[in-house]
Design an enzyme around this catalytic site. Structure first.
Site, PDB file in Angstrom:
ATOM      1  N   ARG A   1       0.923  -1.306   0.142  1.00  0.00           N
ATOM      2  CA  ARG A   1       0.019   0.132  -0.155  1.00  0.00           C
ATOM      3  C   ARG A   1       0.885   1.217   0.291  1.00  0.00           C
ATOM      4  NH1 ARG A   1      -3.636  -2.717  -1.484  1.00  0.00           N
ATOM      5  NH2 ARG A   1      -5.259  -3.206  -0.685  1.00  0.00           N
TER       6      ARG A   1
ATOM      7  N   ASP B   1       4.078   0.060  -7.393  1.00  0.00           N
ATOM      8  CA  ASP B   1       2.605  -0.438  -7.931  1.00  0.00           C
ATOM      9  C   ASP B   1       1.648   0.466  -7.139  1.00  0.00           C
ATOM     10  OD1 ASP B   1       0.951  -1.782  -9.580  1.00  0.00           O
ATOM     11  OD2 ASP B   1       0.453  -3.303  -7.751  1.00  0.00           O
TER      12      ASP B   1
ATOM     13  N   GLU C   1      -3.430   7.766  -4.086  1.00  0.00           N
ATOM     14  CA  GLU C   1      -3.704   7.069  -5.314  1.00  0.00           C
ATOM     15  C   GLU C   1      -5.156   7.836  -5.671  1.00  0.00           C
ATOM     16  OE1 GLU C   1      -4.093   2.733  -5.836  1.00  0.00           O
ATOM     17  OE2 GLU C   1      -2.077   2.899  -4.761  1.00  0.00           O
TER      18      GLU C   1
ATOM     19  N   HIS D   1      -1.275   0.213  -9.864  1.00  0.00           N
ATOM     20  CA  HIS D   1      -1.893  -0.935  -8.948  1.00  0.00           C
ATOM     21  C   HIS D   1      -2.365  -1.935  -9.703  1.00  0.00           C
ATOM     22  CE1 HIS D   1      -3.617  -0.841  -4.562  1.00  0.00           C
ATOM     23  NE2 HIS D   1      -3.313  -2.090  -5.222  1.00  0.00           N
TER      24      HIS D   1
HETATM   25  C1  GLV Z   1      -4.797  -5.343  -3.955  1.00  0.00           C
HETATM   26  O1  GLV Z   1      -4.220  -4.522  -3.609  1.00  0.00           O
HETATM   27  C2  GLV Z   1      -5.488  -6.163  -2.970  1.00  0.00           C
HETATM   28  O2  GLV Z   1      -5.231  -5.415  -1.578  1.00  0.00           O
HETATM   29  O3  GLV Z   1      -6.027  -7.374  -3.050  1.00  0.00           O
END
Ligand code: GLV
Length: 365
Positions: free
Chosen positions: A255, A279, A284, A302
């Site tokens: 995250r 990513d 975001e 992401h």
């Molecule tokens: C994606 O980032 C998830 O947490 O599934």
């Protein structure tokens, strides 16, 4: 039943229909605001499947409860966007979608590792820009990963999968940091080391570090695999970046707010040989000023879990969570969720994170 985004595949829809749900799917590709989701919930809604971009807090759980809602599932394994305490207060079970995205997300972290180490994106841009005038001994020198040290911060399912890929693929030594000792991972690497020794080759080693600092100091490549909470927010800050090797590589597929992103931008500006593969971002879909101008950073939107198989599997698990609760089924206990990907679905909710708190009984075989 409200599903806040269109989901891939159609098995998830069959699962909800078998539970007698009428399904309303929000077709907008924009990130939905709380007020928009509240409108979608309306006066009658038995359950909902939401996205990691949405703020599922007191307001939405109160609205869901008032509409007769009995279950919620996040379409993600991470659920930092969900106030589980608020859901629990309203007696609403919260599901997530573990297991199906483990290898997929680990593969993205590997992709970013290689892309950053070998300057893949920068060089691609160079080619497309028509700048290639012929082979040169010094063109786009990168970093060799083979037999260096990989650091993993958070060695749960995804972190361990990534560690195995890098250790086996590049014969890297591993240093990891986690609240728990990861015996399976350690044993796996010990067996691999024995195998290498038996071949007369240099063995790999695995060390559990006492601190995040130790990992940052020793590793050549560091990948973050932590859930976001108060204890991990800005875990990677100016001081800790300063501990890393000047030519280290930092990967984040967890995250965004785990890294203080403005600080990372400054660090990458000051250290051109330092590289990052990201990513996820702090705000975001925005990026902190300066990030997108950096050649030593590889950036992805992401998409860590974005393979067809995984995204369809996540849809099945999310639908399975909500449908099972509506049917009064218990909560699955085994971290292995593969039975939910077979034709013969177990009569259980695949993953409910607050099962004990809201009184969903455990599944007994
Ligand atoms: C994606 O980032 C998830 O947490 O599934």
């Amino acid at each position: 039943m409200v599903v806040t985004k269109e989901l891939p595949g159609d098995r998830w829809l069959e699962i909800l229909k078998q539970a007698d749900c009428m399904v309303e799917v929000c077709v907008s590709t924009d990130v939905l605001r709380v007020s928009e989701i509240k409108d979608a919930i309306g006066e009658r809604c038995d359950g909902a499947i939401g996205q990691l971009t949405e703020d599922w807090g007191e307001e939405l759980f109160a609205a869901l409860k008032a509409a007769g809602g009995k279950a919620y599932s996040n379409y993600a394994v991470g659920y930092n966007n969900v106030d589980v305490g608020a859901a629990t207060k309203h007696g609403i079970p919260v599901g997530n979608t573990p297991g199906v995205l483990t290898e997929t997300t680990a593969e993205m972290a590997v992709a970013l590792s290689f892309a950053a180490a070998r300057r893949v994106v920068e060089a691609d841009r160079f080619m497309r820009g028509g700048h290639y005038k012929g082979w040169l001994p010094t063109l786009f020198l990168g970093e060799l990963l083979h037999q260096k040290t990989v650091g993993v911060i958070g060695a749960g399912r995804i972190g361990s999968a990534y560690a195995r890929m890098m250790v086996e693929g590049c014969r890297m030594d591993l240093i990891y940091c986690d609240h728990h000792q990861r015996k399976d991972l350690e044993d796996y690497i010990a067996f691999y080391a024995e195998f290498l020794k038996s071949q007369g080759q240099k063995p790999v080693y695995c060390k559990r570090a006492a601190s995040v600092e130790e990992v940052l100091q020793e590793a050549d490549l560091v990948s973050l695999h932590l859930p976001l909470d108060n204890t991990t927010h800005h875990l990677i800050n100016r001081e800790r970046l300063g501990l890393m090797k000047e030519n280290a590589i930092l990967i984040n597929t967890s995250r965004g707010p785990v890294i203080d992103e403005s600080t990372l931008v400054a660090h990458c500006q000051e250290h051109p040989n330092f590289r990052a593969g990201l990513d996820v971002y702090e705000d975001e879909p925005d990026m902190k000023p300066g990030l997108s101008e950096l050649d030593n950073v590889v950036i992805m939107p992401h998409t860590g879990s974005a393979t067809g198989w995984t995204r369809q599997g996540m849809a099945v698990l999310a639908a399975g969570n909500v449908a099972a609760i509506l049917m009064g089924y218990p909560a699955w206990q085994d971290p292995d969720i593969s039975p939910f990907l077979s034709d013969d679905l177990p009569k259980a909710a695949p993953s409910i994170v607050n099962a004990d708190e809201v009184g969903v009984r455990p599944f007994m075989v």
